[in-house]
Design an enzyme around this catalytic site. Structure first.
Site, PDB file in Angstrom:
ATOM      1  N   THR A  38       0.874  -1.179   0.000  1.00  0.00           N
ATOM      2  CA  THR A  38       0.000   0.000   0.000  1.00  0.00           C
ATOM      3  C   THR A  38       0.911   1.230   0.000  1.00  0.00           C
ATOM      4  OG1 THR A  38       0.010   0.275   2.408  1.00  0.00           O
ATOM      5  CG2 THR A  38      -1.642  -1.244   1.478  1.00  0.00           C
ATOM      6  N   GLU A  86      -3.612  -1.178   8.231  1.00  0.00           N
ATOM      7  CA  GLU A  86      -3.667   0.269   8.069  1.00  0.00           C
ATOM      8  C   GLU A  86      -3.351   0.807   9.454  1.00  0.00           C
ATOM      9  OE1 GLU A  86      -4.090   2.182   5.445  1.00  0.00           O
ATOM     10  OE2 GLU A  86      -4.314   0.509   4.053  1.00  0.00           O
ATOM     11  N   SER A  87      -2.352   1.693   9.558  1.00  0.00           N
ATOM     12  CA  SER A  87      -1.805   1.991  10.885  1.00  0.00           C
ATOM     13  C   SER A  87      -1.921   3.452  11.328  1.00  0.00           C
ATOM     14  CB  SER A  87      -0.325   1.584  10.916  1.00  0.00           C
ATOM     15  OG  SER A  87       0.432   2.462  10.095  1.00  0.00           O
ATOM     16  N   THR A 127      -1.708  -3.184  19.502  1.00  0.00           N
ATOM     17  CA  THR A 127      -1.255  -1.854  19.930  1.00  0.00           C
ATOM     18  C   THR A 127      -1.813  -1.500  21.301  1.00  0.00           C
ATOM     19  OG1 THR A 127      -1.542   0.493  19.443  1.00  0.00           O
ATOM     20  CG2 THR A 127      -3.184  -0.964  18.526  1.00  0.00           C
ATOM     21  N   ASP A 128      -1.110  -0.622  22.007  1.00  0.00           N
ATOM     22  CA  ASP A 128      -1.636  -0.146  23.301  1.00  0.00           C
ATOM     23  C   ASP A 128      -2.886   0.710  23.111  1.00  0.00           C
ATOM     24  OD1 ASP A 128      -0.453   2.135  22.219  1.00  0.00           O
ATOM     25  OD2 ASP A 128       0.787   2.590  23.971  1.00  0.00           O
ATOM     26  N   GLU A 129      -3.153   1.147  21.865  1.00  0.00           N
ATOM     27  CA  GLU A 129      -4.326   2.011  21.645  1.00  0.00           C
ATOM     28  C   GLU A 129      -5.640   1.281  21.895  1.00  0.00           C
ATOM     29  OE1 GLU A 129      -4.414   4.695  18.394  1.00  0.00           O
ATOM     30  OE2 GLU A 129      -2.261   5.053  18.430  1.00  0.00           O
ATOM     31  N   TYR A 155      -9.260   3.439  13.872  1.00  0.00           N
ATOM     32  CA  TYR A 155      -8.055   2.583  13.830  1.00  0.00           C
ATOM     33  C   TYR A 155      -8.004   1.672  15.053  1.00  0.00           C
ATOM     34  CZ  TYR A 155      -3.256   1.241  14.915  1.00  0.00           C
ATOM     35  OH  TYR A 155      -2.145   0.524  15.295  1.00  0.00           O
ATOM     36  N   LYS A 159      -8.311  -2.501  15.451  1.00  0.00           N
ATOM     37  CA  LYS A 159      -7.267  -3.347  16.055  1.00  0.00           C
ATOM     38  C   LYS A 159      -7.849  -4.143  17.230  1.00  0.00           C
ATOM     39  CE  LYS A 159      -3.383  -3.451  15.199  1.00  0.00           C
ATOM     40  NZ  LYS A 159      -2.617  -4.310  14.234  1.00  0.00           N
TER      41      LYS A 159
HETATM   42  P1  NAD Z   1       3.060   0.674   8.477  1.00  0.00           P
HETATM   43  O1  NAD Z   1       1.862   1.439   8.077  1.00  0.00           O
HETATM   44  O2  NAD Z   1       4.402   1.323   8.422  1.00  0.00           O
HETATM   45  O3  NAD Z   1       3.180  -0.662   7.584  1.00  0.00           O
HETATM   46  C1  NAD Z   1       2.070  -1.453   7.300  1.00  0.00           C
HETATM   47  C2  NAD Z   1       2.487  -2.464   6.224  1.00  0.00           C
HETATM   48  O4  NAD Z   1       1.357  -3.337   5.987  1.00  0.00           O
HETATM   49  C3  NAD Z   1       2.845  -1.825   4.886  1.00  0.00           C
HETATM   50  O5  NAD Z   1       3.981  -2.449   4.348  1.00  0.00           O
HETATM   51  C4  NAD Z   1       1.615  -2.100   4.013  1.00  0.00           C
HETATM   52  O6  NAD Z   1       1.922  -2.217   2.626  1.00  0.00           O
HETATM   53  C5  NAD Z   1       1.151  -3.436   4.577  1.00  0.00           C
HETATM   54  N1  NAD Z   1      -0.301  -3.678   4.339  1.00  0.00           N
HETATM   55  C6  NAD Z   1      -1.318  -2.815   4.585  1.00  0.00           C
HETATM   56  N2  NAD Z   1      -2.486  -3.391   4.221  1.00  0.00           N
HETATM   57  C7  NAD Z   1      -2.185  -4.638   3.772  1.00  0.00           C
HETATM   58  C8  NAD Z   1      -2.954  -5.720   3.277  1.00  0.00           C
HETATM   59  N3  NAD Z   1      -4.290  -5.624   3.164  1.00  0.00           N
HETATM   60  N4  NAD Z   1      -2.335  -6.860   2.918  1.00  0.00           N
HETATM   61  C9  NAD Z   1      -0.969  -6.976   3.017  1.00  0.00           C
HETATM   62  N5  NAD Z   1      -0.188  -5.981   3.461  1.00  0.00           N
HETATM   63  C10 NAD Z   1      -0.788  -4.827   3.833  1.00  0.00           C
HETATM   64  O7  NAD Z   1       2.748   0.122   9.934  1.00  0.00           O
HETATM   65  P2  NAD Z   1       3.716  -0.074  11.201  1.00  0.00           P
HETATM   66  O8  NAD Z   1       3.823   1.205  11.917  1.00  0.00           O
HETATM   67  O9  NAD Z   1       4.915  -0.803  10.765  1.00  0.00           O
HETATM   68  O10 NAD Z   1       2.800  -1.035  12.091  1.00  0.00           O
HETATM   69  C11 NAD Z   1       2.858  -2.436  11.920  1.00  0.00           C
HETATM   70  C12 NAD Z   1       1.895  -3.083  12.902  1.00  0.00           C
HETATM   71  O11 NAD Z   1       2.254  -2.730  14.242  1.00  0.00           O
HETATM   72  C13 NAD Z   1       0.446  -2.638  12.728  1.00  0.00           C
HETATM   73  O12 NAD Z   1      -0.377  -3.756  12.928  1.00  0.00           O
HETATM   74  C14 NAD Z   1       0.236  -1.619  13.844  1.00  0.00           C
HETATM   75  O13 NAD Z   1      -1.107  -1.624  14.261  1.00  0.00           O
HETATM   76  C15 NAD Z   1       1.143  -2.158  14.927  1.00  0.00           C
HETATM   77  N6  NAD Z   1       1.732  -1.177  15.853  1.00  0.00           N
HETATM   78  C16 NAD Z   1       2.367  -0.057  15.393  1.00  0.00           C
HETATM   79  C17 NAD Z   1       2.979   0.814  16.294  1.00  0.00           C
HETATM   80  C18 NAD Z   1       3.718   2.042  15.838  1.00  0.00           C
HETATM   81  O14 NAD Z   1       4.125   2.863  16.663  1.00  0.00           O
HETATM   82  N7  NAD Z   1       3.960   2.233  14.553  1.00  0.00           N
HETATM   83  C19 NAD Z   1       2.907   0.554  17.668  1.00  0.00           C
HETATM   84  C20 NAD Z   1       2.220  -0.597  18.106  1.00  0.00           C
HETATM   85  C21 NAD Z   1       1.647  -1.448  17.182  1.00  0.00           C
HETATM   86  O1  DAU Z   2       0.588   3.666  20.466  1.00  0.00           O
HETATM   87  C1  DAU Z   2       0.808   2.883  19.348  1.00  0.00           C
HETATM   88  C2  DAU Z   2       0.322   3.599  18.105  1.00  0.00           C
HETATM   89  O2  DAU Z   2       1.236   4.661  17.856  1.00  0.00           O
HETATM   90  C3  DAU Z   2       0.219   2.675  16.898  1.00  0.00           C
HETATM   91  O3  DAU Z   2      -0.786   1.714  17.150  1.00  0.00           O
HETATM   92  C4  DAU Z   2      -0.125   3.463  15.629  1.00  0.00           C
HETATM   93  O4  DAU Z   2      -0.097   2.603  14.504  1.00  0.00           O
HETATM   94  C5  DAU Z   2       0.917   4.552  15.457  1.00  0.00           C
HETATM   95  O5  DAU Z   2       0.608   5.347  14.327  1.00  0.00           O
HETATM   96  C6  DAU Z   2       0.983   5.438  16.706  1.00  0.00           C
HETATM   97  O6  DAU Z   2      -0.240   6.199  16.871  1.00  0.00           O
HETATM   98  P1  DAU Z   2      -0.219   7.739  17.350  1.00  0.00           P
HETATM   99  O7  DAU Z   2      -1.481   8.362  16.936  1.00  0.00           O
HETATM  100  O8  DAU Z   2       0.188   7.846  18.767  1.00  0.00           O
HETATM  101  O9  DAU Z   2       1.038   8.269  16.454  1.00  0.00           O
HETATM  102  P2  DAU Z   2       1.254   9.579  15.565  1.00  0.00           P
HETATM  103  O10 DAU Z   2       2.699   9.574  15.175  1.00  0.00           O
HETATM  104  O11 DAU Z   2       0.239   9.736  14.507  1.00  0.00           O
HETATM  105  O12 DAU Z   2       1.041  10.762  16.623  1.00  0.00           O
HETATM  106  C7  DAU Z   2       1.799  10.810  17.824  1.00  0.00           C
HETATM  107  C8  DAU Z   2       1.302  12.024  18.610  1.00  0.00           C
HETATM  108  O13 DAU Z   2       1.686  13.208  17.916  1.00  0.00           O
HETATM  109  C9  DAU Z   2      -0.203  12.085  18.757  1.00  0.00           C
HETATM  110  O14 DAU Z   2      -0.526  12.600  20.034  1.00  0.00           O
HETATM  111  C10 DAU Z   2      -0.644  13.061  17.674  1.00  0.00           C
HETATM  112  C11 DAU Z   2       0.533  14.017  17.575  1.00  0.00           C
HETATM  113  N1  DAU Z   2       0.807  14.588  16.236  1.00  0.00           N
HETATM  114  C12 DAU Z   2       0.914  13.754  15.175  1.00  0.00           C
HETATM  115  C13 DAU Z   2       1.165  14.228  13.910  1.00  0.00           C
HETATM  116  C14 DAU Z   2       1.267  13.303  12.729  1.00  0.00           C
HETATM  117  C15 DAU Z   2       0.975  15.961  16.077  1.00  0.00           C
HETATM  118  O15 DAU Z   2       0.887  16.738  17.059  1.00  0.00           O
HETATM  119  N2  DAU Z   2       1.194  16.450  14.825  1.00  0.00           N
HETATM  120  C16 DAU Z   2       1.290  15.644  13.730  1.00  0.00           C
HETATM  121  O16 DAU Z   2       1.481  16.172  12.597  1.00  0.00           O
END
Ligand code: NAD
Ligand code: DAU
Length: 341
Positions: A38, A86-87, A127-129, A155, A159
């Site tokens: 994606t 979708e994250s 996720t902790d969310e 989101y 999850k």
């Molecule tokens: P990301 O958005 O960077 O990556 C998601 C990946 O999944 C991409 O490579 C995308 O192409 C693929 N994807 C999306 N839809 C798909 C589908 N239908 N089939 C196959 N592949 C698909 O996400 P991330 O930040 O690496 O998060 C990975 C996982 O960890 C997620 O499940 C998210 O909920 C969880 N998570 C993320 C965080 C964080 O801080 N980023 C924290 C806790 C948990």
């Molecule tokens: O806690 C785990 C989660 O952390 C994961 O499950 C999600 O996939 C990951 O995207 C992340 O979610 P958050 O919403 O916490 O992350 P984000 O980076 O989008 O935002 C972090 C904080 O910063 C949040 O309080 C919103 C704020 N923010 C974010 C953006 C993109 C801003 O103030 N300005 C911004 O432009």
């Protein structure tokens, strides 16, 4: 013993870091990355391992039952680790549909394949969310594995629905599952729509840094490699049917993070721009990692002060990776999200 692991979402941020760790730590394992590519998936991220004989990349959607079953038939995996999702919370507020499709239906499809072909372990990366948020004035409160599910965004709801489905497949069909719920990750290959890489990219371009609300929301940041190491421990030694929280007691306000990035890049705080808050914005996340520490001996290895320096340096050293991403359709997203905010 050598194993075959299917890693879904391995072309994204955390999944790619996990692929690298697994190939390094388990040199006799076969790692299959299944990813739809994606907007958030990037094949160039996996370039360093594309020619590794123990690695295979397959472009497919986790919702595509035929493609998923075919891959299970071909590879007969021992373990599946599902990162595919979708994250991004802001995108889910704009348009929830694809979050329900991928995060819930995709998870169900993968688990149906696990039931059909047999599996040693299905691991769901959650996720902790799913716990909702904590108040800002109660620093004594933390999320434990017993904290009720109480979601805020489309989101996090998708999850949470997936987590409930995973636990239901365990109870109803005896599927050998584990779930991990981690706090906010940061580090290499973080997609530039998220707070830390977005602020680094904007600061480097001397563009405004859009801070939501007053910047006082708190996130519990963990270096991505520490998350990946925790999952490695859980899939090998974690107890089936259990949930493990992952986090390193590293709570910071968003404004602290933004100012730290400006300091590291030697850019002025006048770039900070306060913008309209996120709808339903969670106030504070904070993980209690006692269970994974006591049962599996996990502790974070990279402290924030080192991790953020390494991360900023990585973005300075890998401009091609993220400049390529933000030059394309990402510009439309940025305009929609921040244009008249
Ligand atoms: P990301 O958005 O960077 O990556 C998601 C990946 O999944 C991409 O490579 C995308 O192409 C693929 N994807 C999306 N839809 C798909 C589908 N239908 N089939 C196959 N592949 C698909 O996400 P991330 O930040 O690496 O998060 C990975 C996982 O960890 C997620 O499940 C998210 O909920 C969880 N998570 C993320 C965080 C964080 O801080 N980023 C924290 C806790 C948990
Ligand atoms: O806690 C785990 C989660 O952390 C994961 O499950 C999600 O996939 C990951 O995207 C992340 O979610 P958050 O919403 O916490 O992350 P984000 O980076 O989008 O935002 C972090 C904080 O910063 C949040 O309080 C919103 C704020 N923010 C974010 C953006 C993109 C801003 O103030 N300005 C911004 O432009």
């Amino acid at each position: 013993m050598a194993k075959t692991i299917i890693v879904t979402g391995g072309a994204g941020f955390i999944g790619s870091n996990f692929v690298f760790l697994m190939l390094k730590e388990h040199s006799d394992y076969r790692i299959i990355c299944l990813d739809k590519l994606t907007y958030a998936g990037n094949l160039s991220t996996l370039e360093p391992v594309m020619n590794n004989p123990n690695f295979r990349f397959v472009k497919a959607d986790i919702c595509d039952r035929e493609a998923v079953y075919k891959l299970f038939e071909e590879e007969k995996p021992d373990i599946v680790v599902n990162f595919a999702a979708e994250s991004h919370v802001d995108r889910s507020i704009e348009d929830p549909g694809i979050f329900l499709q991928t995060n819930i239906m995709g998870t169900a499809t993968l688990m149906d394949a696990c039931r059909k072909y047999g599996i040693e372990r299905y691991h769901q990366v959650s996720t902790d969310e799913v716990y909702g948020d904590l108040p800002l004035d109660r620093p004594d409160l933390f999320f434990t594995e017993e904290t009720p599910i109480h979601t805020s965004s489309p989101y996090s709801s998708s999850k949470a629905a997936a987590d409930l489905l995973v636990l239901a497949y365990h109870r109803t069909y005896g599927l050998p599952v584990t779930i991990s719920r981690c706090s906010n990750n940061y580090g290499p290959y973080h997609f530039p729509e998220k707070l830390i890489p977005l602020m680094i990219a904007n600061a480097l371009a001397d563009k405004p840094l859009p801070v939501y609300g007053e910047g006082l929301n708190v996130r519990d940041w963990l270096y991505v490699e520490d998350h990946c190491k925790a999952i490695d421990l859980i899939i090998h030694n974690g107890r089936v049917g259990e949930v493990y929280n992952i986090g390193g007691h590293n709570e910071k306000t968003n404004i602290y993070i933004v100012k730290k990035i400006l300091e590291l890049l030697d850019k002025p705080e006048s770039l900070i721009t306060y913008v309209t808050d996120r709808k339903g914005h969670d106030l504070r996340y904070a993980i209690d990692p006692t269970k994974i520490h006591n049962e599996l001996g996990w502790l974070p290895e990279t402290m924030f002060d080192d991790g953020i320096v390494k991360t900023v340096q990585w973005y300075l050293d890998n401009k091609d990776w993220w400049e390529n991403i933000i030059s394309g359709e990402y510009q439309d997203y940025y305009e929609r999200m921040y244009g008249d905010r």
